[in-house]
Design a protein around this motif. Structure first.
Motif, PDB file in Angstrom:
ATOM      1  N   THR A 159       2.293  12.826 -14.675  1.00 17.02           N
ATOM      2  CA  THR A 159       1.211  13.141 -15.623  1.00 17.02           C
ATOM      3  C   THR A 159       1.098  14.647 -15.829  1.00 17.02           C
ATOM      4  OG1 THR A 159      -0.001  11.184 -14.899  1.00 17.02           O
ATOM      5  CG2 THR A 159      -1.252  12.851 -16.112  1.00 17.02           C
ATOM      6  N   VAL A 160       1.071  15.370 -14.710  1.00 17.93           N
ATOM      7  CA  VAL A 160       0.959  16.829 -14.800  1.00 17.93           C
ATOM      8  C   VAL A 160       2.167  17.408 -15.532  1.00 17.93           C
ATOM      9  CG1 VAL A 160       0.914  18.958 -13.455  1.00 17.93           C
ATOM     10  CG2 VAL A 160      -0.517  17.025 -12.771  1.00 17.93           C
ATOM     11  N   LEU A 176       2.081   1.677  -3.388  1.00 18.75           N
ATOM     12  CA  LEU A 176       0.990   2.151  -4.240  1.00 18.75           C
ATOM     13  C   LEU A 176       0.809   3.664  -4.086  1.00 18.75           C
ATOM     14  CD1 LEU A 176      -1.391   1.633  -6.159  1.00 18.75           C
ATOM     15  CD2 LEU A 176      -2.795   1.159  -4.147  1.00 18.75           C
ATOM     16  N   LYS A 235      -9.640 -15.412  -5.259  1.00 19.59           N
ATOM     17  CA  LYS A 235     -10.909 -15.903  -4.720  1.00 19.59           C
ATOM     18  C   LYS A 235     -11.964 -15.961  -5.818  1.00 19.59           C
ATOM     19  CE  LYS A 235     -10.829 -14.298   0.037  1.00 19.59           C
ATOM     20  NZ  LYS A 235     -11.343 -13.245   0.913  1.00 19.59           N
ATOM     21  N   ILE A 236     -11.996 -14.897  -6.568  1.00 19.79           N
ATOM     22  CA  ILE A 236     -13.016 -14.828  -7.624  1.00 19.79           C
ATOM     23  C   ILE A 236     -12.828 -15.954  -8.626  1.00 19.79           C
ATOM     24  CG2 ILE A 236     -13.831 -13.435  -9.580  1.00 19.79           C
ATOM     25  CD1 ILE A 236     -13.085 -10.966  -7.842  1.00 19.79           C
ATOM     26  N   ILE A 249      -1.466  -2.521  -7.624  1.00 17.62           N
ATOM     27  CA  ILE A 249      -2.907  -2.831  -7.569  1.00 17.62           C
ATOM     28  C   ILE A 249      -3.119  -4.328  -7.779  1.00 17.62           C
ATOM     29  CG2 ILE A 249      -5.095  -2.529  -8.794  1.00 17.62           C
ATOM     30  CD1 ILE A 249      -4.190   0.367  -9.342  1.00 17.62           C
ATOM     31  N   ILE A 302      -1.966  -6.203  -4.588  1.00 13.06           N
ATOM     32  CA  ILE A 302      -2.871  -5.985  -3.458  1.00 13.06           C
ATOM     33  C   ILE A 302      -4.165  -6.768  -3.656  1.00 13.06           C
ATOM     34  CG2 ILE A 302      -4.360  -4.242  -2.364  1.00 13.06           C
ATOM     35  CD1 ILE A 302      -2.013  -2.256  -2.811  1.00 13.06           C
ATOM     36  N   ASN A 303      -4.614  -6.844  -4.892  1.00  8.80           N
ATOM     37  CA  ASN A 303      -5.896  -7.508  -5.155  1.00  8.80           C
ATOM     38  C   ASN A 303      -5.735  -8.947  -5.618  1.00  8.80           C
ATOM     39  OD1 ASN A 303      -8.093  -5.303  -4.948  1.00  8.80           O
ATOM     40  ND2 ASN A 303      -6.364  -4.331  -6.014  1.00  8.80           N
ATOM     41  N   ALA A 311       2.156  16.601 -19.225  1.00  2.00           N
ATOM     42  CA  ALA A 311       1.173  17.433 -19.941  1.00  2.00           C
ATOM     43  C   ALA A 311       1.707  18.840 -20.145  1.00  2.00           C
ATOM     44  CB  ALA A 311      -0.131  17.468 -19.157  1.00  2.00           C
ATOM     45  N   LYS A 344       0.826  -1.210   0.000  1.00  2.00           N
ATOM     46  CA  LYS A 344       0.000   0.000   0.000  1.00  2.00           C
ATOM     47  C   LYS A 344       0.864   1.266   0.000  1.00  2.00           C
ATOM     48  CE  LYS A 344      -4.270  -1.837   1.852  1.00  2.00           C
ATOM     49  NZ  LYS A 344      -5.132  -1.994   3.009  1.00  2.00           N
ATOM     50  N   THR A 359       0.781  10.970 -10.593  1.00  2.00           N
ATOM     51  CA  THR A 359       0.112  12.266 -10.668  1.00  2.00           C
ATOM     52  C   THR A 359       1.097  13.350 -11.106  1.00  2.00           C
ATOM     53  OG1 THR A 359      -1.344  11.587  -8.878  1.00  2.00           O
ATOM     54  CG2 THR A 359      -1.274  13.935  -9.370  1.00  2.00           C
ATOM     55  N   LYS A 370       1.223   6.388  -6.899  1.00  2.00           N
ATOM     56  CA  LYS A 370       0.147   7.315  -7.280  1.00  2.00           C
ATOM     57  C   LYS A 370       0.646   8.763  -7.280  1.00  2.00           C
ATOM     58  CE  LYS A 370      -4.131   6.196  -5.593  1.00  2.00           C
ATOM     59  NZ  LYS A 370      -5.062   5.696  -4.554  1.00  2.00           N
ATOM     60  N   ILE A 371       1.454   9.061  -6.272  1.00  2.00           N
ATOM     61  CA  ILE A 371       2.003  10.432  -6.222  1.00  2.00           C
ATOM     62  C   ILE A 371       2.889  10.680  -7.440  1.00  2.00           C
ATOM     63  CG2 ILE A 371       3.573  11.952  -4.954  1.00  2.00           C
ATOM     64  CD1 ILE A 371       2.467  10.608  -2.365  1.00  2.00           C
TER      65      ILE A 371
END
Lengths: 1078, 163
Positions: free
Chosen positions: A22-23, A11, A1067-1068, A1057, A1060-1061, A26, A8, A19, A15-16
């Motif tokens: 990306t900025v 992650l 399970k699914i 991601i 973590i999942n 751009a 986490k 972000t 993400k930071i």
């Protein structure tokens, strides 16, 4: 830490990073895109090459310096610049008053005399103006200039001014060094001056300074908005809001100086007017000063000239290039000038007035006066009666009791007439002789008059004298308007010793006798009647001579008697054909500016009807914008937008100021015709541009080159070679340059400012190894040219030969800097004294401006430098200079405002012009069409037209290429020309005629460049290729790097991601598998 | 009807602060699209108008709302909103920077700033707000943290794994 928490954390980090990248990606992508649109400008700024020259070694044996410098190093170039910057002030500086109360001359002071310099401006005089025409930083202080002439200066007082300039001197609002700014007048009040002010001196010399610049006219009247720009930290000290009037402090100082003079502290009080914009001269007699010298903004070297004139080392020989008004409020031009064109009580001071069809439609719907601060109209209601053409003509009619001249008091209006200037000597004119003759032009004979006059120095001082030749044409009431006197030629004697005589020869073309008939013949006509030539020392003496010849005396109201001996009169019959064709091109001359005459929109309710000033009814047609107390009269031309105006606006293919030029607004004529599209990228020939520089020359002597004619078929072949991409690149990227073209081996060229002389550093062409300073790696290559004086001073020399050599020096500066084209010289008219850019322009008189500028152009050409005369046309004020609608009749435009361009182009070979940002009638200057129909078809201009800054036009000028524009002063999108692309380039092939127009623009640019110093060092067999500058590579690398970082950040986030999942997914899937198994 | 109201109530009941930030961003985007389109519809400013910027903003609104509706995609809603509005902002700058060169041709002065066209000022402020809100929303929970339980059938009742 558990694995889950660790993931986490990763992650969150991912993400930071994602972000942020990306900025940043751009932003960098956008910045990169914008940078690529302006690549040429950035490359020039960063001094990075955009081309590579592949020299042909076999061609190196010959001399490839087609334009040579007279100097070996930059030090000598600059020293020569200093000589000419000083010489021009030596000869242009104008002595206006030189007598004390007893009528005795107070100047020269004589070597060894003592002076006390007064005013804070004495330590920081105005050397140039602000904005693109402004000069550099070199400066000879006034004290150095004066002491160099052998005078002694009250140093205690001077030092005090130096130390206290910050407290009392002129102030500028924050960031006011650029365009569009006011300055306070400033000055230390008499009471705070130190005891040194009372030190005995031969003369008290007061420096009266005013500044001006691009983007803002000087303030003529009190108006709150005019002064808001100062902010609360500044105290505005304009008397009655009039910047060109003495402030209370200045008046008080001068009054005290005169009192000190009367007390014996000084022998005389001398004022040096240090301003390109004449200060109104009401104070001269009111205060009782003894001497007045106009020195303009005198450049870096002018201080020496002032010292020499004060001491008497030289005798002044300048003659005023403008009328010096006693009271500016009596100038009718001000009724429709500056912010006075706006009826609001507090019109915004702004140089930008871009509008559009939709805004205009709203105004049409409102049906009211256009005082909206978004639509501004500048009506040249005075017609041809501007400056001395007004004062001397009304004066003549007043004396002759004609034309409802009213109670015109010449001496109340005019302090010093156009052409006026005193000397330390006296001159007598004699043997005035006029020989009518003919000249052959293109196998036709035209009238020509040769005028001679002997000038004898009758004084004791060696001096020069400028002789002015004026013409009076017959005025027929109700017919074509004609000024009572017009300057038609001038000459200047060499230095004449006492008793020495020189014969001055002047020439007048028969065309000068013709006037433009806007409404009847719609061409130039010679009216039947009596014509007068007279030589005179100024415009007022000229009309007095003619009045004397007509039998009038001071008894009739003349201010002084004239000399009929200096008049030659003759009769002419009416001639409506001889001058209806251009002497330069042979093309028919007829109206081309009907759209600029507001009367075509005359409507029933009396709005939009202009009664131009007419000498048939002075009192009925003259308006004044200001009252005697300097308050506004609001008596001005009122324009109410009409539907017809709006419809015409839309017909102008894209709007008022070119801003809205869009492909959808391209005219039908631009569509493909029977001749289809021009050829692009032909390989059937392999010319280089250098091959078209001159005809093959067996001797290979570059000085004997014969130019290849503009219409030679070789040009067609070369233009066929040009690729579409090269053409688009050339026409879309013109900001102070024109770009290299590999397909025709055209070099990159620097075109740059300034309006009154080159003002860019000598390293400006360094990126592509252009310019002698770079090639020779001169130690001074990072310096700039000297600061040249205002062009008004150049004009006031009345010296053609000096103007030519002055131009040679400008050419030297450009040759060493690697600059081929000059965005200059400034060629707008001094319509009023309040023009912000008057320091770049020459005169109120079109002939004086055209001839002096023309001679300078001729001198520049010897060094391979070409010009873009600016700002063409009717761009004679800074307020609303962009987007303001200008209105004038055809005669006024042709005889006054286009005349200097005509002279410089037709008679002196000026190659190009810069357009203006105003609208001419309802059409932008770029789309009006006169670049082609008048400048080229009538005047014979062969070179390119560049726009004024496209940043003010929204960056789109593509459509105006069809009407004769060639280069944008800026960078427009390559895509702007996509609509005209041939099918072979992915276009629709729909606009063939537009493509032909683009090709012709390239032709003009290439023809100009090939005859410029940009070709120095390039052999006919050399190849030139465009290259990608390093900064573009760097930008691309940064963009890729951030793209990679963005990808890595995204990958990290996705992996986290997933991890973590993972269990949930398991399970699914397991659950799903179980269900399937069941 | 009661079920619908209850469903809506439950929907908002389980929404986290991030959801409301996202919706705030969406609301600002709607305002921005309207102001930008209206302000730049006049011919005076049409040359600076970017149609792709509006398209990006509209997609940002659609995706911002649409992705928020399901728990599987709700975490992507602020991402979509932010990325598309960022693209819109950049397109706005790219097509409108000429205006700024004109407006500030004489330098960045108070007079130039106060006379800047409202469409530009409002659009810039709104774009920056939207970006700030959507970036913040990316780091906030879109749904409330509720302890994961299972009902009798073993199906998941609620999960709030804000990825």
């Amino acid at each position: 830490m558990s694995k889950s928490k660790h993931l986490k954390g990763l992650l969150l980090t991912g993400k930071i990073c994602l972000t942020a990248t990306t900025v940043l990606f751009a932003i960098i992508s956008t910045a990169s895109s914008i940078a690529m649109e302006n690549a040429g400008t950035i490359s020039a700024f960063l001094n990075q090459p955009t081309q590579i020259l592949e020299p042909d070694p076999d061609a190196r044996y010959r001399d490839l310096e087609y334009y040579k410098s007279a100097f070996d190093n930059l030090s000598d170039v600059k020293n020569n610049g200093r000589v000419y910057a000083e010489t021009v002030v030596d000869e242009g500086l104008t002595l206006l008053k030189n007598s004390n109360k007893e009528g005795n001359p107070v100047l020269p002071l004589g070597e060894g005399a003592s002076v006390s310099l007064f005013s804070t401006s004495s330590v920081q005089p105005i050397l140039s103006g602000t904005g693109s025409g402004g000069g550099g930083t070199e400066n000879v202080s006034l004290i150095d200039g004066i002491e160099d002439a052998g005078l002694t200066v009250n140093r205690d007082l001077y030092t005090w001014y130096e130390e206290n300039f910050g407290t009392y001197g002129r102030q500028w609002p924050a960031g006011a060094s650029g365009v569009g700014k006011f300055a306070t007048i400033g000055d230390a009040p008499w009471d705070v001056l130190p005891e040194a002010k009372n030190q005995r001196a031969n003369a008290a010399v007061f420096v009266l300074s005013r500044t001006g610049g691009e983007g803002m006219d000087l303030t003529a009247y009190e108006d709150d908005n005019n002064f808001n720009v100062f902010g609360s930290n500044y105290t505005v000290d304009y008397k009655d809001g009039n910047y060109l009037k003495l402030s209370d402090t200045e008046r008080d100082i001068l009054t005290n100086l005169c009192a000190q003079r009367d007390n014996g502290v000084f022998d005389s009080v001398i004022v040096i007017m240090n301003s390109a914009n004449p200060v109104q001269c009401d104070f001269v007699d009111e205060i009782g000063i003894d001497g007045l010298i106009w020195a303009g903004s005198w450049g870096s070297q002018g201080a020496y000239a002032i010292g020499e004139v004060l001491s008497g080392a030289i005798s002044p020989s300048g003659k005023l290039s403008d009328t010096f008004w006693k009271y500016h409020y009596l100038n009718p031009v001000l009724a429709n000038y500056g912010t006075l064109v706006n009826g609001a009580e507090s019109p915004l001071v702004n140089q930008w007035r871009q509008t559009s069809a939709s805004t205009f439609q709203n105004a049409v719907n409102a049906g009211t006066d256009t005082d909206t601060d978004s639509i501004e109209n500048i009506v040249y209601q005075e017609g041809i009666y501007m400056g001395y053409r007004y004062t001397e003509t009304r004066y003549e009619d007043f004396v002759m009791k004609k034309g409802n001249a009213g109670n015109f008091d010449y001496n109340q209006a005019v302090a010093y007439p156009f052409g006026y200037g005193l000397s330390y000597s006296t001159f007598e004119y004699s043997n005035f002789n006029v020989v009518p003759g003919t000249e052959e032009i293109d196998h036709k004979l035209y009238d020509k008059y040769t005028i001679t006059v002997d000038v004898t120095n009758t004084g004791d001082v060696t001096a020069k004298e400028a002789v002015q030749l004026y013409l009076q044409k017959p005025y027929i009431e109700g017919g074509i308007e004609k000024a009572s006197v017009e300057l038609v030629d001038f000459g200047k004697t060499p230095l004449l010793e006492s008793g020495q005589t020189a014969t001055i020869t002047m020439e007048v073309s028969g065309k000068d006798l013709a006037s433009y008939d806007s409404y009847d013949a719609k061409t130039y006509v010679v009216d039947e009647g009596t014509y007068y030539f007279t030589v005179a020392k100024d415009s007022h003496e000229a009309i007095n001579n003619i009045l004397a010849d007509k039998g009038y005396t001071t008894q009739d109201g003349m201010t002084e008697a004239g000399d009929p001996e200096m008049v030659y009169s003759f009769d002419k019959e009416e001639d409506k054909t001889t001058y209806s064709t251009s002497l330069a091109t042979g093309n028919q001359i007829t109206n081309k500016f009907d759209n600029a005459d507001l009367n075509i929109y005359d409507n029933a309710n009396e709005a939009n009807h202009v009664d131009y000033i007419s000498r048939s009814d002075w009192t009925g047609t003259v308006k004044y914008g200001l009252n005697a107390d300097n308050t506004r009269t609001y008596d001005r031309e009122v324009v109410i937008p009409t539907q017809q105006m709006k419809d015409d606006l839309e017909k102008s293919w894209g709007g008022v100021t070119s801003c809205g030029a869009q492909p959808t607004l391209i005219p039908e004529e631009a569509k493909t015709s029977d001749r289809g599209y021009p050829t692009f990228g032909s390989t059937s020939t392999s010319y280089t541009l250098a091959m078209l520089r001159a005809k093959a020359d067996e001797d290979e002597d570059p000085t004997n080159d014969e130019w290849i004619d503009y219409n030679d078929p070789m040009w067609d072949d070369l233009l066929d070679q040009m690729t579409w991409d090269d053409l688009v690149s050339l026409l879309s990227d013109g900001e102070r340059k024109n770009v290299a073209m590999g397909s025709v081996s055209k070099p990159a060229v620097i075109d740059h400012n300034g309006g009154n002389g080159p003002n860019q550093g000598y390293s400006i062409g360094g990126a592509n190894e252009q310019g002698l300073a770079t090639r020779k790696n001169d130690s001074l290559k990072n310096e700039s040219p000297v600061v040249y004086p205002c062009n008004g001073i150049v004009a006031s020399t009345f010296n053609k030969e000096l103007a030519y050599y002055y131009g040679c020096q400008w050419g030297e500066d450009m040759l060493w800097a690697g600059m081929a084209g000059l965005y200059g010289m400034g060629m707008n008219i001094h319509r009023s004294a309040y023009g912000g850019r008057n320091f770049e322009y020459y005169s109120e008189d079109p002939l004086l401006m055209g001839v002096i500028a023309g001679e300078t152009v001729r001198g520049m050409a010897t060094r391979g430098a070409y010009v873009y005369l600016k700002h063409c046309v009717l761009n004679d004020q800074e307020t609303y200079r962009c987007g303001g609608f200008t209105w004038a009749n055809e005669q006024t435009i042709r005889e006054i405002y286009l005349k200097p361009y005509e002279i410089a182009i037709s008679e002196y070979g000026a190659q190009g012009v810069m357009g203006s940002l105003n609208s001419i009638g309802m059409m932008s200057s770029g789309t009006q069409g006169f670049f082609n129909t008048v400048l080229r078809d009538e005047f014979g201009m062969t070179g390119a037209a560049v726009t004024d800054t496209t940043s003010a036009m929204g960056g789109n000028f593509a459509v105006s290429v069809f009407t004769g524009n060639d280069l944008p002063d800026g960078r427009i999108s390559d895509g702007a020309f996509d609509f005209a692309a041939p099918t072979s380039e992915g276009g629709t092939g729909e606009y063939g005629e537009f493509a032909w127009a683009m090709r012709e623009s390239a032709h003009r640019i290439l023809y100009t460049v090939v005859h410029s110093n940009a070709m120095n060092g390039i052999a006919a067999t050399d190849k030139i290729y465009k290259i990608t500058p390093d900064w573009i590579k760097a930008v691309n690398a940064i963009q890729i790097s951030f793209g990679v970082l963005l990808g890595l950040s995204a990958a990290e986030v996705l992996v986290c991601i997933f991890l973590i999942n993972k269990d949930n997914l398991k399970k699914i899937f397991v659950h799903h598998d179980d269900e399937e198994a069941n | 009807m009661q079920n619908v109201i209850l469903g809506i109530k439950n929907f908002f009941k389980r929404r986290g602060i991030g959801f409301y930030f996202t919706m705030g961003g969406v609301l600002l985007s709607v305002i921005e699209v309207i102001i930008y389109s209206v302000a730049f519809s006049t011919m005076d400013y049409a040359q600076y108008f970017s149609q792709p910027a509006v398209i990006c903003s509209v997609f940002a609104i659609i995706l911002g709302v649409g992705l928020s509706l399901t728990k599987w995609t709700e975490s992507l809603a602020p991402v979509a909103l932010g990325v598309l509005e960022l693209a819109a902002f950049m397109l706005f700058i790219k097509d409108g920077y000429w205006y700024f060169t004109t407006q500030f041709f004489g330098g960045i002065t108070m007079q130039a700033i106060v006379t800047t066209y409202y469409g530009y000022l409002c659009s810039i402020i709104l774009f920056l707000l939207i970006l700030g809100v959507s970036i913040a929303s990316v780091f906030l929970r879109q749904s409330k943290q509720i302890k994961q339980t299972e009902n009798e059938g073993g199906n998941e009742v609620c999960q709030n794994q804000n990825i």
